[in-house]
Design an enzyme around this catalytic site. Sequence first.
Site, PDB file in Angstrom:
ATOM      1  NE  ARG A   1      -4.647  -1.416   9.962  1.00 26.67           N
ATOM      2  CZ  ARG A   1      -3.593  -0.900   9.339  1.00 26.67           C
ATOM      3  NH1 ARG A   1      -3.715   0.198   8.653  1.00 26.67           N
ATOM      4  NH2 ARG A   1      -2.444  -1.510   9.384  1.00 26.67           N
TER       5      ARG A   1
ATOM      6  NE  ARG B   1       2.142  -4.725  11.122  1.00 26.92           N
ATOM      7  CZ  ARG B   1       3.298  -4.516  10.483  1.00 26.92           C
ATOM      8  NH1 ARG B   1       4.436  -4.876  11.049  1.00 26.92           N
ATOM      9  NH2 ARG B   1       3.321  -3.939   9.310  1.00 26.92           N
TER      10      ARG B   1
ATOM     11  NE  ARG C   1       7.807  -2.036   6.275  1.00 30.39           N
ATOM     12  CZ  ARG C   1       6.488  -2.068   6.413  1.00 30.39           C
ATOM     13  NH1 ARG C   1       5.708  -1.561   5.470  1.00 30.39           N
ATOM     14  NH2 ARG C   1       5.951  -2.593   7.484  1.00 30.39           N
TER      15      ARG C   1
ATOM     16  CE  LYS D   1      -1.951  -1.212   3.945  1.00 34.85           C
ATOM     17  NZ  LYS D   1      -1.293  -2.492   4.267  1.00 34.85           N
TER      18      LYS D   1
ATOM     19  NE  ARG E   1       5.953   0.017  10.195  1.00 34.70           N
ATOM     20  CZ  ARG E   1       4.842  -0.177   9.493  1.00 34.70           C
ATOM     21  NH1 ARG E   1       4.712   0.376   8.281  1.00 34.70           N
ATOM     22  NH2 ARG E   1       3.861  -0.903   9.974  1.00 34.70           N
TER      23      ARG E   1
END
Length: 216
Positions: A88, A172, A127, A13, A161
């Site tokens: 969400r 998640r 990431r 996203k 993160r």
Amino acid sequence: MNIILLGPPGAGKGTQAERLVAGRGMVQLSTGDMLRAARKADTPLGHQVAAVMDSGALVSDEIVSALIDDKLSTMTADQGAIFDGYPRTAAQAESLDAILSRHDRKLDRVIELDVDEDALVERIVGRYSCAKCGTNYHDTFHRPKVDGVCDVCGSTEFKRRPDDNEETVRTRMAEYRAKTAPVIPIYEARGILVRIDGMGDIDHVSAAIADILDGK
Ligand code: AP5
Ligand code: MG
């Protein structure tokens, strides 16, 4: 145009939103980014949400909907919105309808990135982003052109993160399946949901999104 990018953690996203911002002058409204900014700035809101975010659970609907409402208030009518990571929950989808109508906007498309969950863990744990300008990278799939130097701002500082570890990613994902996936039929019923293959490489996914936005 106002669009939602929908998909589980690591679906792409943010990556695709960044490209739409650069290529089309749209504005990215990422509730995750807004919450991380609040944490970085040490605000009361940042303190309030830190533990929940680090556990991989969702913060309250009221908090995120207020962030979206505030951000839309700063935008001009000609700027298209990309909702990234919002809504969400079904309650957030309902709030978004009310918020959009207050801002005289309508939702044009909801683009669902269809992905294989097993591959997402690899995407997420690899990431990282530029500590200065926030540009996203990946250890394998999206490296800077010059190793260790940000393509956009030239910084050599990068960060990861705190919620990008395997255990939190599983939470998640579970939150996505339980609370966010039920949002999909809401937009399907309105005839504005488009599902695209999010497993292709980043350029292919961008091309599929461009076709949708250009009405092809
Ligand atoms: P948020 O920041 O929204 O995280 P998320 O939904 O878990 O999604 P990610 O940002 O991890 O994934 P992405 O889809 O943006 O993937 P990306 O493009 O980076 O939310 C974080 C937390 O904040 C939540 O857990 C919650 O606590 C809270 N929160 C936020 N919004 C909320 C809300 N509305 N309500 C309640 N709580 C909320 O891609 C991932 C990696 O893969 C990158 O390294 C990228 O380079 C790579 N990649 C991308 N596309 C591809 C591709 N096609 N092929 C190969 N690699 C790719
Ligand atoms: Mg993101």
